[in-house]
Motif scaffolding. Structure first.
Motif, PDB file in Angstrom:
ATOM      1  N   ALA A 280      11.502   0.017   6.779  1.00  0.00           N
ATOM      2  CA  ALA A 280      10.319  -0.312   5.977  1.00  0.00           C
ATOM      3  C   ALA A 280       9.067   0.390   6.492  1.00  0.00           C
ATOM      4  O   ALA A 280       8.261   0.900   5.708  1.00  0.00           O
ATOM      5  N   ILE A 281       8.894   0.427   7.830  1.00  0.00           N
ATOM      6  CA  ILE A 281       7.672   1.048   8.361  1.00  0.00           C
ATOM      7  C   ILE A 281       7.743   2.571   8.323  1.00  0.00           C
ATOM      8  O   ILE A 281       6.715   3.244   8.489  1.00  0.00           O
ATOM      9  N   ARG A 282       8.953   3.114   8.106  1.00  0.00           N
ATOM     10  CA  ARG A 282       9.093   4.580   8.001  1.00  0.00           C
ATOM     11  C   ARG A 282       8.862   5.077   6.577  1.00  0.00           C
ATOM     12  O   ARG A 282       8.862   6.287   6.341  1.00  0.00           O
ATOM     13  N   GLN A 283       8.672   4.141   5.626  1.00  0.00           N
ATOM     14  CA  GLN A 283       8.391   4.558   4.251  1.00  0.00           C
ATOM     15  C   GLN A 283       7.008   5.209   4.187  1.00  0.00           C
ATOM     16  O   GLN A 283       6.095   4.832   4.922  1.00  0.00           O
ATOM     17  N   PRO A 284       6.816   6.186   3.288  1.00  0.00           N
ATOM     18  CA  PRO A 284       5.513   6.874   3.210  1.00  0.00           C
ATOM     19  C   PRO A 284       4.403   5.990   2.654  1.00  0.00           C
ATOM     20  O   PRO A 284       3.222   6.245   2.886  1.00  0.00           O
ATOM     21  N   TYR A 285       4.770   4.966   1.907  1.00  0.00           N
ATOM     22  CA  TYR A 285       3.760   4.061   1.353  1.00  0.00           C
ATOM     23  C   TYR A 285       4.392   2.697   1.122  1.00  0.00           C
ATOM     24  O   TYR A 285       5.612   2.523   1.238  1.00  0.00           O
ATOM     25  N   GLY A 286       3.552   1.723   0.793  1.00  0.00           N
ATOM     26  CA  GLY A 286       4.044   0.361   0.564  1.00  0.00           C
ATOM     27  C   GLY A 286       3.319  -0.642   1.442  1.00  0.00           C
ATOM     28  O   GLY A 286       2.488  -0.280   2.297  1.00  0.00           O
ATOM     29  N   LEU A 287       3.627  -1.922   1.209  1.00  0.00           N
ATOM     30  CA  LEU A 287       2.958  -3.017   1.917  1.00  0.00           C
ATOM     31  C   LEU A 287       3.958  -3.752   2.807  1.00  0.00           C
ATOM     32  O   LEU A 287       5.054  -4.104   2.364  1.00  0.00           O
ATOM     33  N   ILE A 288       3.574  -3.956   4.056  1.00  0.00           N
ATOM     34  CA  ILE A 288       4.399  -4.703   5.013  1.00  0.00           C
ATOM     35  C   ILE A 288       3.608  -5.940   5.419  1.00  0.00           C
ATOM     36  O   ILE A 288       2.485  -5.828   5.931  1.00  0.00           O
ATOM     37  N   LEU A 289       4.170  -7.117   5.170  1.00  0.00           N
ATOM     38  CA  LEU A 289       3.485  -8.372   5.490  1.00  0.00           C
ATOM     39  C   LEU A 289       4.178  -9.078   6.642  1.00  0.00           C
ATOM     40  O   LEU A 289       5.405  -9.203   6.651  1.00  0.00           O
ATOM     41  N   VAL A 290       3.390  -9.550   7.601  1.00  0.00           N
ATOM     42  CA  VAL A 290       3.906 -10.363   8.704  1.00  0.00           C
ATOM     43  C   VAL A 290       3.267 -11.741   8.566  1.00  0.00           C
ATOM     44  O   VAL A 290       2.045 -11.857   8.491  1.00  0.00           O
TER      45      VAL A 290
ATOM     46  N   LEU B 145       2.618  -0.238  14.801  1.00  0.00           N
ATOM     47  CA  LEU B 145       1.639   0.858  14.858  1.00  0.00           C
ATOM     48  C   LEU B 145       1.949   1.805  16.015  1.00  0.00           C
ATOM     49  O   LEU B 145       1.780   3.020  15.902  1.00  0.00           O
ATOM     50  N   SER B 146       2.386   1.244  17.137  1.00  0.00           N
ATOM     51  CA  SER B 146       2.731   2.069  18.296  1.00  0.00           C
ATOM     52  C   SER B 146       3.885   3.014  17.970  1.00  0.00           C
ATOM     53  O   SER B 146       3.904   4.167  18.392  1.00  0.00           O
ATOM     54  N   GLU B 147       4.858   2.513  17.169  1.00  0.00           N
ATOM     55  CA  GLU B 147       5.980   3.352  16.733  1.00  0.00           C
ATOM     56  C   GLU B 147       5.491   4.482  15.825  1.00  0.00           C
ATOM     57  O   GLU B 147       6.041   5.583  15.835  1.00  0.00           O
TER      58      GLU B 147
ATOM     59  N   PRO C 162      -7.090   8.035   5.154  1.00  0.00           N
ATOM     60  CA  PRO C 162      -6.112   7.358   6.034  1.00  0.00           C
ATOM     61  C   PRO C 162      -4.672   7.622   5.592  1.00  0.00           C
ATOM     62  O   PRO C 162      -4.400   7.907   4.420  1.00  0.00           O
ATOM     63  N   ASP C 163      -3.755   7.517   6.535  1.00  0.00           N
ATOM     64  CA  ASP C 163      -2.324   7.519   6.223  1.00  0.00           C
ATOM     65  C   ASP C 163      -1.758   6.111   6.344  1.00  0.00           C
ATOM     66  O   ASP C 163      -0.939   5.693   5.527  1.00  0.00           O
ATOM     67  N   ILE C 164      -2.185   5.414   7.383  1.00  0.00           N
ATOM     68  CA  ILE C 164      -1.685   4.059   7.661  1.00  0.00           C
ATOM     69  C   ILE C 164      -2.887   3.140   7.876  1.00  0.00           C
ATOM     70  O   ILE C 164      -3.821   3.480   8.618  1.00  0.00           O
ATOM     71  N   ILE C 165      -2.854   1.977   7.230  1.00  0.00           N
ATOM     72  CA  ILE C 165      -3.964   1.018   7.325  1.00  0.00           C
ATOM     73  C   ILE C 165      -3.416  -0.331   7.780  1.00  0.00           C
ATOM     74  O   ILE C 165      -2.389  -0.798   7.278  1.00  0.00           O
ATOM     75  N   LEU C 166      -4.102  -0.950   8.737  1.00  0.00           N
ATOM     76  CA  LEU C 166      -3.779  -2.322   9.126  1.00  0.00           C
ATOM     77  C   LEU C 166      -4.942  -3.225   8.732  1.00  0.00           C
ATOM     78  O   LEU C 166      -6.085  -2.967   9.123  1.00  0.00           O
ATOM     79  N   VAL C 167      -4.640  -4.249   7.948  1.00  0.00           N
ATOM     80  CA  VAL C 167      -5.644  -5.239   7.564  1.00  0.00           C
ATOM     81  C   VAL C 167      -5.315  -6.521   8.319  1.00  0.00           C
ATOM     82  O   VAL C 167      -4.229  -7.088   8.146  1.00  0.00           O
ATOM     83  N   GLY C 168      -6.224  -6.974   9.171  1.00  0.00           N
ATOM     84  CA  GLY C 168      -5.946  -8.114  10.047  1.00  0.00           C
ATOM     85  C   GLY C 168      -5.392  -9.322   9.335  1.00  0.00           C
ATOM     86  O   GLY C 168      -4.452  -9.953   9.796  1.00  0.00           O
TER      87      GLY C 168
END
Length: 567
Positions: free
Chosen positions: A313-323, A339-341, A388-394
């Protein structure tokens, strides 16, 4: 009252009331000759009578009321009437004064010499109340020997390697108590001790009659000490000075930060939150130890199948990942690990956080300040103009933030964020309740990860625990596994602070959006229906993840029940 020896008289009274036998009395009197002490305490130590039985008996016999001293607060001006030496000599504690009468607590109302002594020295008439001998000893230690107790606490550790990086200016201390070296050393000790014990939070809590310090260790709060009440303001002020907060402001909440340096070049941050309560300011310090930050996704607790799903999932070029998960469930660590990966020179990674807990090299982190208009939504809009390429929203707190995040994920960006929900399927319902259209959810979300932190059994003191297979089956375990399961439970040792647990492991529930789940979400399925369909399509629930960790000997059955709900 007669003038017989107090011990013998109490013994005779207990004997005549048939609370003890003649043999027990003789044994206690023989013990008293060998090791001097009150007959009541010797009888209690020998197990012939309890403290509460003795105090209730004496209260009834002499018509004197009993008093509980554990949570009692005695004003300084009352304590000053009876010196520490006098209180220790006669084993009494002054508790109040009414006019010319001083009220004291004693465990031996027959000791008339003590009453005469106190009346002569203080000039007051004395009235008695009865308390247990052990509670009077504790009260004397608490009220009179607080300075020596403080020295004992401080002497337990060496703070020579402790250095405050910011907020070091002592000249800002407007209250004289904060300049007291023992208080400064005590606060340093609390901070260093919390790090040594592996605590994640320190709670400094004032109440009406006591003041306590608690540590959160492996997700559970433990009481560590109860400093003297007279030091309350000094300790609170010292922490506020270290956090560079306004010590004169006691009516409003405040937030600050402490940076300190420990031995061997180790740095530590503490996030400080001050909240006014009924009896003073409660302070919570969150320990942010970057050296202990685990950013390896393979070591978080994900099972191999779940790890592959998350990695894909995190290797996809786009999309939403929810924790998702409650506060303190490790969501930030999971996101930082992802994010470290993904952190490469070729990608522009931007985060909006409230607060920024750890600094990550190579990642652009923005601290949210809602009071000046820098909200998650405002930060996100700015991010989209920063290539941006990758965004993290708290956190997705509102519809505006959710909509911008989803639109960003649909226009070529990988977006990671958190939600406060109980499990993965309920996140879909939560987004719909916020106002997000179901078709936007199923077309944007790559994966939803729910998690909890479970305490790991201490490997040094763990022993096999017999749990009936029927109980394991009822909790959700397969019948075949339940019949051969070997469960472990910690007994408690020095290594784990006698808790039976040491460290924590994450339990994960990973829900991907296959065709069946998408169809259910689009058709308006409720949370239970979604969960059932997801499990049928291979999702392992939080309870199932916990039971897997139980079978692997990592956690205990009680811990699985504590942190997960039945499916």
């Amino acid at each position: 009252m007669t003038t017989l020896k107090p011990g013998i008289q109490i013994g005779d009274l207990l004997l005549s009331s048939k609370l003890i036998s003649q043999e027990q009395l003789n044994h206690a009197l023989a013990e008293q000759k060998m090791s001097p002490g009150s007959l009541g305490s010797i009888l209690a130590r020998l197990g012939y009578i309890s403290d509460s039985q003795l105090t209730d008996f004496l209260s009834l016999q002499f018509g004197i009321p009993t008093i509980a001293l554990d949570d009692l607060s005695v004003p300084e001006n009352i304590l000053e009437l009876v010196s520490s030496d006098l209180a220790n000599k006669h084993h009494i504690i002054p508790i109040n004064r009414i006019g010319t009468t001083l009220i004291i607590a004693t465990f031996d109302p027959t000791d008339l010499s003590a009453i005469d002594d106190i009346e002569f020295i203080t000039g007051y008439n004395v009235e008695m109340t009865i308390a247990s001998e052990s509670s009077i000893k504790k009260a004397i230690d608490r009220f009179y020997d607080s300075s020596s107790m403080l020295d004992d606490i401080i002497s337990e550790f060496d703070d020579s390697e402790f250095e405050l990086i910011q907020g070091e200016d002592e000249s800002d201390a407007t209250e004289p108590e904060t300049e007291d070296a023992p208080v400064i050393r005590l606060v340093n000790k609390i901070m260093v001790d919390s790090i040594r014990r592996g605590a994640s939070d320190i709670h400094v809590e004032p109440y009406e009659k006591f003041f306590r310090i608690r540590y959160r260790i492996d997700g559970v709060l433990y009481e560590i000490m109860k400093p003297p009440m007279r030091l309350k303001n000094a300790i609170l002020s010292r922490i506020k000075i270290m956090s560079e907060l306004d010590i004169a402001e006691r009516r409003l909440p405040q937030d600050g930060r402490i940076k300190m340096k420990l031995g061997k070049g180790k740095a530590m941050d503490m996030r400080v939150s001050v909240l006014p309560t009924l009896f003073g300011e409660k302070i919570v310090m969150r320990l942010l130890d970057q050296s202990n930050l685990q950013l390896d996704m393979t070591k978080l607790g994900l099972e191999p199948e779940a790890l592959k799903l998350v990695d894909d999932a995190i290797r996809q070029p786009y999309g939403l990942i929810l924790v998702t998960g409650p506060t303190g469930s490790g969501k930030t660590t999971t996101l930082y690990s992802a994010l470290s990966e993904l952190n490469q020179i070729s990608d522009n990674i931007m985060t909006a956080e409230d607060p920024v807990e750890f600094n990550l090299a190579g990642i652009n982190q923005v601290q949210i300040h809602e009071n000046i208009g820098l909200t998650f939504a405002a930060a996100l809009r700015s991010f989209l103009r920063q290539d941006p390429d990758i965004i993290l929203v708290g956190e997705m707190r509102d519809l505006e933030t959710a909509e911008i995040s989803i639109k960003a994920s649909l226009t070529g960006h990988l977006v990671l964020s958190t939600l406060h929900t109980n499990d993965a399927p309920s996140s879909v319902t939560r987004l719909i309740n916020m106002g997000v259209e179901p078709f936007l959810i199923v077309s944007s979300v790559n994966v939803i990860i729910a998690q909890r932190l479970a305490r790991k059994v201490c490997q040094k003191c763990c022993r096999q625990e017999d749990i009936p297979p029927a109980t394991l089956i009822q909790s959700g375990m397969d019948k075949e596994l339940a019949e051969t399961a070997v469960c472990l439970k910690g007994q408690g040792c020095e290594e784990c602070n006698h808790t039976g647990y040491k460290g924590r492991i994450a339990l994960y529930e990973v829900m991907t959006f296959g065709e069946a789940v998408k169809s259910a979400a689009l058709s308006g399925a409720n949370t239970m229906e979604l969960k059932k369909i997801a499990i049928e399509n291979g999702m392992k629930s939080l309870r199932q993840s916990g039971l897997t960790k139980l079978l692997d000997g990592i956690t205990s059955f009680q811990e699985v029940l504590r942190v997960t709900a039945r499916d």
